[in-house]
Design an enzyme around this catalytic site. Structure first.
Site, PDB file in Angstrom:
ATOM      1  CD1 TRP A 102      -1.841  -2.343   1.909  1.00 32.13           C
ATOM      2  CD2 TRP A 102      -2.825  -1.541   0.078  1.00 32.13           C
ATOM      3  NE1 TRP A 102      -2.738  -3.289   1.476  1.00 32.13           N
ATOM      4  CE2 TRP A 102      -3.358  -2.828   0.360  1.00 32.13           C
ATOM      5  CE3 TRP A 102      -3.289  -0.850  -1.041  1.00 32.13           C
ATOM      6  CZ2 TRP A 102      -4.344  -3.409  -0.440  1.00 32.13           C
ATOM      7  CZ3 TRP A 102      -4.271  -1.438  -1.836  1.00 32.13           C
ATOM      8  CH2 TRP A 102      -4.779  -2.705  -1.527  1.00 32.13           C
ATOM      9  CG  ASP A 171      -3.123   4.057   4.352  1.00 26.03           C
ATOM     10  OD1 ASP A 171      -4.149   3.902   5.052  1.00 26.03           O
ATOM     11  OD2 ASP A 171      -2.898   3.388   3.326  1.00 26.03           O
ATOM     12  CE  LYS A 195      -8.140  -2.952   5.549  1.00 24.46           C
ATOM     13  NZ  LYS A 195      -7.904  -4.082   4.664  1.00 24.46           N
TER      14      LYS A 195
END
Length: 360
Positions: A102, A171, A195
């Site tokens: 990511w 992030d 999440k």
């Protein structure tokens, strides 16, 4: 009704009380005769939901008045572009620490916008560790330092954040609200909800207000943070049901004793699974180095592919869902986000021990 042991990496487990509350209110929200999904986003009923979600997030994360809370769409992937578009001037350099897939994707998008620099990386070790703070080398004219606080694929997590003379951007998609953090340390935090915050569909951005003063004037309206800040994230129709679910999850976190108690439980859950790995004499091999282990995603491999397939097949029969590892790591991955109960981790650890006895 029997619930699965849900270890999916995302979308992931939601708290059962939240699902039950949503079920109760699904057809008739607060005597409106409508579902939340049917309410106008300009109605007073939805307005209360929207503002409650913001207020609860501020309270639970101790977000100071220096920072604004925005609700966007497009997931963290859109933020890979919006961050440099809003915060990377032509004459400055976006600094990135690479700790997994990511962060690589975030860097890829930033390169399309402006100048970038890799300040540190653990790619050479297949992302088995988080670089130490003294390994971070900022470029000249650094606009910001971007990190990915938790790496779902590789099972690593920052346990201490950089404190450098540059704006820190994170992030936090896979570990927001899982532990206490000092918001004042960050210029901007972004996180997809799927999440720990709720279902997919809403992205939370926490941005320091003074950054908005330097956003370029020529950005497309929907890619400009000021659009959302000036309109209370109601410039266009927001993901109303996802924000409603976010508010319910935040209520649940508050009922659990807040983020401090959630963090304590998350560490206990992770310890149970890591203990099974460490006591296996190498039958289960962790991907992440010990000092970089994630409390959210436990990654490990077994002796060979045949035994791994057997493990996953038997786990599925026992009601364990989502344990297959990502192809770049292989093996297995247990994602133990906030809503995954301690009992599920305990059951997994016991299954691992029994499986090892039969196949070691």
């Amino acid at each position: 009704m029997k619930r699965a042991y849900n270890f999916n990496a995302g979308p992931s487990a939601l708290p059962l009380p939240v699902l039950q509350r949503a079920q109760e209110e699904l057809l008739n929200f607060q005597n409106t005769g409508m579902s939340v999904m049917e309410l106008s986003h300009r109605s007073k009923e939805y307005d209360a939901v929207h503002n409650k979600a913001k207020q609860l997030l501020r309270k639970l994360m101790n977000i100071p008045d220096t920072h604004d809370v925005l609700f966007l769409q497009g997931g963290a992937s859109l933020q890979f572009s919006m961050v440099p578009m809003n915060l990377l001037p032509r004459e400055k350099v976006g600094n990135y620490v690479l700790t997994g897939v990511w962060s690589e994707k975030a860097l890829k998008e930033a390169k399309k916008v402006g100048q970038t620099h890799i300040a540190a990386s653990s790619k050479e070790a297949n992302y088995t560790y988080i670089p130490s703070l003294d390994q971070i080398q900022l470029s000249e004219r650094a606009a910001y330092l971007h990190i990915t606080s938790n790496n779902t694929i590789f099972g690593t997590q920052w346990h201490e954040f950089p404190n450098l003379p540059v704006d820190l951007i994170a992030d936090m998609s896979s570990d927001i609200l899982s532990r206490e953090v000092n918001i004042e340390q960050f210029a901007l935090i972004y996180a997809g909800a799927q999440k720990n915050l709720g279902p997919s569909g809403v992205t939370v951005v926490i941005v320091r207000n003074d950054l908005l003063e330097h956003v370029p004037e020529n950005l497309p309206t929907m890619l400009d943070y000021r659009t959302y800040s000036s309109s209370n994230s109601l410039y266009n129709t927001p993901p109303t049901f996802a924000i409603y679910m976010l508010s319910l999850v935040l209520e649940w976190v508050e009922e659990q004793g807040g983020v401090k108690m959630i963090e304590k439980r998350n560490k206990e859950k992770a310890s149970v699974v890591y203990e099974a790995i460490d006591a296996s004499a190498g039958f289960y091999s962790p991907h992440a180095e010990k000092g970089s282990r994630s409390f959210m995603n436990v990654t490990f491999t077994l002796p060979n592919e045949e035994i791994t397939k057997k493990f996953l097949a038997e786990a599925k029969e026992q009601g364990f869902v989502g344990l297959a590892g990502h192809r770049s790591v292989g093996g297995c991955r247990a994602s133990i986000y906030n809503a995954v109960p301690y009992e599920a981790c305990e059951a997994l650890a016991e299954f691992m021990k029994q499986f090892q006895k039969r196949f070691a």
